[in-house]
Design a protein around this motif. Sequence first.
Motif, mmCIF file in Angstrom:
data_model
loop_
_atom_site.group_PDB
_atom_site.id
_atom_site.type_symbol
_atom_site.label_atom_id
_atom_site.label_comp_id
_atom_site.label_asym_id
_atom_site.label_seq_id
_atom_site.Cartn_x
_atom_site.Cartn_y
_atom_site.Cartn_z
ATOM 1 N N PRO A 30 0.838 -1.082 -0.102
ATOM 2 C CA PRO A 30 0.012 0.214 -0.008
ATOM 3 C C PRO A 30 0.604 1.356 0.041
ATOM 4 O O PRO A 30 1.942 1.481 0.650
ATOM 5 N N THR A 31 0.295 2.171 -0.626
ATOM 6 C CA THR A 31 0.887 3.803 -0.420
ATOM 7 C C THR A 31 -0.032 4.456 0.565
ATOM 8 O O THR A 31 -1.415 4.461 0.265
ATOM 9 N N VAL A 32 0.611 4.945 1.544
ATOM 10 C CA VAL A 32 -0.267 5.654 2.309
ATOM 11 C C VAL A 32 -0.003 7.235 2.357
ATOM 12 O O VAL A 32 0.858 7.560 2.140
ATOM 13 N N VAL A 48 3.186 9.016 1.040
ATOM 14 C CA VAL A 48 3.397 10.276 0.516
ATOM 15 C C VAL A 48 2.709 11.697 1.277
ATOM 16 O O VAL A 48 1.743 11.471 1.836
ATOM 17 N N ILE A 49 3.419 12.640 1.291
ATOM 18 C CA ILE A 49 3.083 13.800 2.324
ATOM 19 C C ILE A 49 3.323 15.118 1.423
ATOM 20 O O ILE A 49 4.120 15.155 0.908
ATOM 21 N N THR A 50 2.018 15.853 1.609
ATOM 22 C CA THR A 50 2.030 17.192 0.931
ATOM 23 C C THR A 50 2.752 18.203 1.834
ATOM 24 O O THR A 50 2.411 19.027 2.407
ATOM 25 N N TRP A 86 11.452 5.547 0.722
ATOM 26 C CA TRP A 86 10.198 5.221 0.551
ATOM 27 C C TRP A 86 9.091 6.201 0.877
ATOM 28 O O TRP A 86 8.047 6.109 0.620
ATOM 29 N N GLU A 87 9.690 7.491 1.026
ATOM 30 C CA GLU A 87 8.756 8.745 1.172
ATOM 31 C C GLU A 87 8.736 9.617 -0.175
ATOM 32 O O GLU A 87 9.853 9.890 -0.615
ATOM 33 N N THR A 88 7.487 9.993 -0.344
ATOM 34 C CA THR A 88 7.705 10.909 -1.494
ATOM 35 C C THR A 88 7.018 12.514 -0.822
ATOM 36 O O THR A 88 5.887 12.417 -0.242
ATOM 37 N N TRP A 89 7.652 13.492 -0.945
ATOM 38 C CA TRP A 89 7.489 14.493 -0.289
ATOM 39 C C TRP A 89 7.014 15.637 -1.485
ATOM 40 O O TRP A 89 8.023 15.961 -2.407
#
Length: 369
Positions: A203-205, A235-237, A247-250
């Motif tokens: 999953p993508t959270v 994923v964080i905005t 593993w994080e997309t900002w």
Amino acid sequence: MTSRDERRAVHSPSTGKPSVRVVFVTPALGDNSLGRTYALWLLARHLGWETSVVALHDAQLWGPLAQTAFAADCRAVGTSPHDVAAALAGADLCVAIKPFANSLGAAHAAARAAGVPLLADVDDPDIEKTLAFGNTATAWTKRVARELMRRPKVAEMRRMRRLLQDVPVLTSNPTLQQRYGGTVIPHARPDLGQGAPHVHRRPTVAFVGTNRAHKGVPELRAAVARLQDDGYRLVITDDAPSDAHTWETWMGTTTLDVGLSVTRDSDVVAIPSHAGIVSRGQLPAKLIDAMMLGRAIVASDLPPVRWALGEAGILVRPGSVAELTAALARLADPGLRTSLGARARKRALSHFTVEQLAPEFAAASNRLV
């Protein structure tokens, strides 16, 4: 007829009832307080009413809403209540967003001068946050200094609290209604359809919204880090910190459309808020968006969230990385995510759409106009 009477004689295409010109007085155009203004603006526009949004300063619009039709209705009008009074000329109703001096305070004075009915909106526990006493563990001298600096703001918020006793009130959730009375109008959202199907086993959270200290992002990052053997992504905005993981997309600050796209494509939406004064009275708009898009939701067990989500998501103890990790791990199952997402969407469609909430907003407004 006067211009106001002429306008009231014209019927709204959405409701068949007389049209209304409403002016929303918002505390600022440049921060996320504008999100609540947008939610109520959606209701007024659905009703076919004439709308305008004014603020005493901040001519640059908050980024997430800068590219929406809402932006065309927004303008800064000056620096005093007299400027707001001028903006109310010909209005049928003034709605003050948030109990601040530059919104409720200015609107109260302006509406009285212009002879326009006033409706106050409280969507966050801003007064409670300001009036809360400081941490008793703080050194005495620092605490005294901080309290001296807070005194003007405390006096201002006490005055706003008194004003709320004299005007009709809207609140965003029952927790605030218990304190201030009035009518509950949650954050309204249009139905944008079902989000992406729940098929992934890695999953993508997503965390979508304004990343502030009480939002629990560090706990969320820690929980996802524990699930790397299972391939979870986050994923964080917000802008990337120096310790961002692979593993994080900002994504930085996003527009409303991009934020909705992130939500739509995610497998899980996490709302891991802390159990502080703000979160205990706050209904996150991103929760409504996630429900509307049929996402599986993990959220902190706080009164407004529990009320909105019902049995359509997984609630965890605020601040508990262990419970958050366990809840996210359960949602590796696409079948469970599909089931929870369907329940969340069904609940959102029955409680939080523009179509569902517009009549309640109209009823509260029409009692004044």
